[in-house]
Write a protein that holds these residues in place. Structure first.
Motif, short mmCIF file in Angstrom:
data_model
loop_
_atom_site.label_atom_id
_atom_site.label_comp_id
_atom_site.label_asym_id
_atom_site.label_seq_id
_atom_site.Cartn_x
_atom_site.Cartn_y
_atom_site.Cartn_z
N TRP A 93 0.85 -1.19 0.00
CA TRP A 93 0.00 0.00 0.00
C TRP A 93 0.89 1.23 0.00
CZ3 TRP A 93 0.79 -3.24 4.09
CH2 TRP A 93 1.32 -2.70 5.26
N VAL A 94 0.26 2.41 -0.07
CA VAL A 94 1.02 3.65 -0.06
C VAL A 94 0.59 4.52 1.11
CG1 VAL A 94 1.38 3.60 -2.55
CG2 VAL A 94 -0.54 4.92 -1.61
N ASP A 95 1.53 5.32 1.58
CA ASP A 95 1.27 6.26 2.67
C ASP A 95 0.50 7.46 2.12
OD1 ASP A 95 2.08 7.38 5.49
OD2 ASP A 95 2.61 8.96 4.05
N GLN A 96 -0.54 7.86 2.81
CA GLN A 96 -1.45 8.88 2.29
C GLN A 96 -0.81 10.28 2.19
OE1 GLN A 96 -4.65 8.03 0.95
NE2 GLN A 96 -3.35 6.22 1.09
N LEU A 119 10.99 9.28 -11.18
CA LEU A 119 10.86 9.85 -9.84
C LEU A 119 11.22 8.76 -8.84
CD1 LEU A 119 9.95 12.08 -7.83
CD2 LEU A 119 7.65 11.08 -7.96
N ILE A 120 12.05 9.12 -7.88
CA ILE A 120 12.50 8.17 -6.85
C ILE A 120 11.99 8.65 -5.49
CG2 ILE A 120 14.51 7.10 -5.75
CD1 ILE A 120 16.04 7.95 -8.39
N SER A 121 11.46 7.75 -4.70
CA SER A 121 11.05 8.08 -3.33
C SER A 121 11.44 6.92 -2.42
CB SER A 121 9.55 8.35 -3.27
OG SER A 121 8.82 7.25 -3.76
N ASN A 122 11.22 7.08 -1.13
CA ASN A 122 11.61 6.06 -0.15
C ASN A 122 10.55 4.95 -0.06
OD1 ASN A 122 13.60 7.99 0.39
ND2 ASN A 122 12.49 8.81 2.16
N TYR A 123 10.97 3.80 0.47
CA TYR A 123 10.01 2.76 0.79
C TYR A 123 10.31 2.19 2.17
CZ TYR A 123 13.49 -0.78 -0.65
OH TYR A 123 14.61 -1.56 -0.76
N VAL A 124 9.31 1.55 2.75
CA VAL A 124 9.39 1.06 4.12
C VAL A 124 9.10 -0.43 4.14
CG1 VAL A 124 8.50 1.29 6.48
CG2 VAL A 124 8.57 3.29 4.97
N TYR A 125 9.98 -1.21 4.81
CA TYR A 125 9.72 -2.63 5.03
C TYR A 125 8.67 -2.77 6.13
CZ TYR A 125 13.72 -4.34 2.27
OH TYR A 125 14.59 -4.66 1.26
N ARG A 132 10.57 -2.63 14.61
CA ARG A 132 11.35 -1.60 13.91
C ARG A 132 11.10 -1.70 12.41
NH1 ARG A 132 16.59 -2.13 11.82
NH2 ARG A 132 17.74 -0.18 11.56
N LYS A 133 10.60 -0.62 11.84
CA LYS A 133 10.33 -0.58 10.41
C LYS A 133 11.53 0.04 9.70
CE LYS A 133 6.06 -1.95 11.22
NZ LYS A 133 5.64 -3.33 10.95
N LYS A 134 12.17 -0.73 8.84
CA LYS A 134 13.34 -0.25 8.13
C LYS A 134 12.91 0.61 6.95
CE LYS A 134 17.66 0.00 6.88
NZ LYS A 134 18.66 0.72 7.68
N VAL A 135 13.43 1.84 6.91
CA VAL A 135 13.15 2.77 5.81
C VAL A 135 14.36 2.82 4.89
CG1 VAL A 135 12.56 5.13 5.16
CG2 VAL A 135 11.66 4.16 7.30
N ILE A 136 14.14 2.60 3.62
CA ILE A 136 15.20 2.73 2.63
C ILE A 136 15.07 4.11 1.99
CG2 ILE A 136 16.25 1.80 0.53
CD1 ILE A 136 16.43 -0.04 2.99
N HIS A 137 16.07 4.93 2.24
CA HIS A 137 16.06 6.30 1.72
C HIS A 137 17.34 6.55 0.94
CE1 HIS A 137 19.02 7.44 4.75
NE2 HIS A 137 18.28 6.81 5.64
N TYR A 138 17.40 7.71 0.27
CA TYR A 138 18.52 7.99 -0.63
C TYR A 138 19.08 9.40 -0.44
CZ TYR A 138 16.13 4.03 -2.82
OH TYR A 138 15.53 2.82 -3.06
N HIS A 139 18.79 10.02 0.72
CA HIS A 139 19.18 11.43 0.85
C HIS A 139 20.67 11.63 1.03
CE1 HIS A 139 19.20 10.69 5.18
NE2 HIS A 139 17.93 10.37 5.15
N SER A 140 21.43 10.56 1.26
CA SER A 140 22.89 10.71 1.31
C SER A 140 23.53 10.46 -0.05
CB SER A 140 23.47 9.72 2.32
OG SER A 140 23.19 8.38 1.94
N ILE A 141 22.71 10.09 -1.05
CA ILE A 141 23.22 9.68 -2.36
C ILE A 141 22.75 10.59 -3.49
CG2 ILE A 141 23.36 7.76 -4.00
CD1 ILE A 141 22.35 6.01 -1.58
N TYR A 211 6.09 4.26 -0.36
CA TYR A 211 5.67 2.88 -0.60
C TYR A 211 5.83 2.03 0.66
CZ TYR A 211 5.02 -1.37 -3.48
OH TYR A 211 4.55 -2.55 -4.02
N ARG A 212 4.79 1.28 0.98
CA ARG A 212 4.83 0.39 2.15
C ARG A 212 4.87 -1.06 1.66
NH1 ARG A 212 4.85 3.64 6.79
NH2 ARG A 212 5.06 5.72 5.89
N TYR A 213 6.04 -1.67 1.85
CA TYR A 213 6.34 -3.00 1.31
C TYR A 213 6.09 -4.04 2.38
CZ TYR A 213 9.41 -6.73 -0.55
OH TYR A 213 9.93 -7.92 -0.99
#
Length: 340
Positions: A93-96, A119-125, A132-141, A211-213
């Motif tokens: 599902w997706v975060d509102q 377009l690239i955005s983050n996703y959450v396991y 603990r929900k692992k968030v994959i983000h790209y703000h350092s890249i 994105y919620r994976y």
């Protein structure tokens, strides 16, 4: 034309697809939701038709003979009328709040003279039972708050590949690059992201957890035991990705794109190798060696680069020590990232 087409590949998804569809409906009339019923044997077709009848200007139900996840994605591209294209699996599902941000941005991006390709955005396991929900983000890249090209990206970490969950592609880009996923094959989401990358010129990173994976069901395709039972399909995907890399080798637009595609290929090589090593039979080790030999045959340069990495050395070698070290690294990655 719609702003965004979202394909939902659905096979026997009656137990969870409503949550996915409902999370996407808030996008309103600018969004086209394509529920791709891939020959389901349960109530999935009826649920798809129910939603299509209730929201005829937003939802379309597409029914087809079973062709697997890849053919469902292909069908979505064939039917899409949106300027941009996104895949959301039926158990995700997706975060509102993030959804609103994404649509706000795409509304402006479509007005650009030079179109946005990705377009690239983050996703959450969203792992079942995990605190603990692992968030994959790209703000350092990736650069933020502006458009950018491959020459401006940084170095990706082990867990930071751009996955299907992360991307929204321009629909016409997918069509123009001759994109088509293989039928009756799992794990093609890696090909979905990988294939178009050399054709992408203009990108934007939106630092939001969109994105919620969902992960953790025993019958999921990414469950470790399930993956080992379908190892032939993992190998098929791995070899197709090697072919894609080899096709573009020598013609990458810049070194950063080449490096990233090597990085992603390295990750898939490690996953394939580790699964085959965990199976720990003479046949599985021979299959692992065959994949590495295939890489060496198709791209000797990439073979040397990938094999020189720490995981590459261990996962392509023989012996108890390399097996132990590879398995140890895999377990740490499982615990830290939260996959499988």
């Amino acid at each position: 034309m719609k702003l965004l087409s979202i394909a939902i590949p659905s096979y026997n998804s009656q137990d969870y697809m409503r949550n996915c569809i409902d999370s996407l409906l808030t996008g309103g009339e600018e969004v086209e939701i394509l529920i791709i019923d891939d020959g389901s044997k349960d109530a999935t077709p009826q649920i798809a038709d129910e939603y299509a009848k209730k929201y005829p200007s937003i939802i379309r139900a597409v029914h087809q003979e079973n062709g697997g996840h890849g053919e469902a994605v292909n069908a979505g591209i064939r039917h899409a009328t949106g300027f941009f294209y996104k895949v959301v699996d039926s158990d995700d599902w997706v975060d509102q709040e993030s959804y609103k941000k994404v649509l706000d941005f795409l509304r402006q991006a479509v007005k650009e003279e030079e179109p946005l390709d990705m377009l690239i955005s983050n996703y959450v396991y969203e792992k079942q039972g995990a605190r603990r929900k692992k968030v994959i983000h790209y703000h350092s890249i990736l650069p933020e708050n502006r458009y950018f090209g491959w020459e401006e990206i940084g170095h990706f970490g082990v867990s930071q590949n751009i996955l299907m969950h992360s991307v929204i592609y321009r629909t016409q880009l997918l069509r123009d690059c001759g994109f088509e996923l293989p039928k009756h094959t799992f794990y093609v989401d890696n090909i979905f992201v990988y294939w178009p990358l050399p054709y992408v010129k203009k990108m934007y990173y939106l630092d939001t957890d969109f994105y919620r994976y969902f992960i953790g069901r025993d019958d999921q395709s990414v469950n470790e035991k399930v993956m080992m039972s379908r190892i032939d399909q993992q190998i098929r995907v791995n070899k197709i990705m090697i072919d894609i890399y080899a096709k573009h080798e020598g013609s990458f637009s810049c070194p950063q794109l080449c490096e990233y595609m090597q990085h992603y290929l390295e990750t898939i090589m490690m996953v394939t190798s580790v699964l085959l090593m965990k199976m720990n039979t003479e046949e599985s080790i021979a299959m692992r060696d065959d994949v590495w030999n295939y890489l060496e045959e198709k791209s000797p340069e990439a073979y040397q680069i990938v094999k020189k990495t720490l995981l590459g050395r261990f996962s392509s070698s023989h012996g108890k020590l390399s097996h132990k070290l590879t398995m140890g690294g895999y377990k740490i990655a499982q615990k830290w990232i939260g996959f499988n």
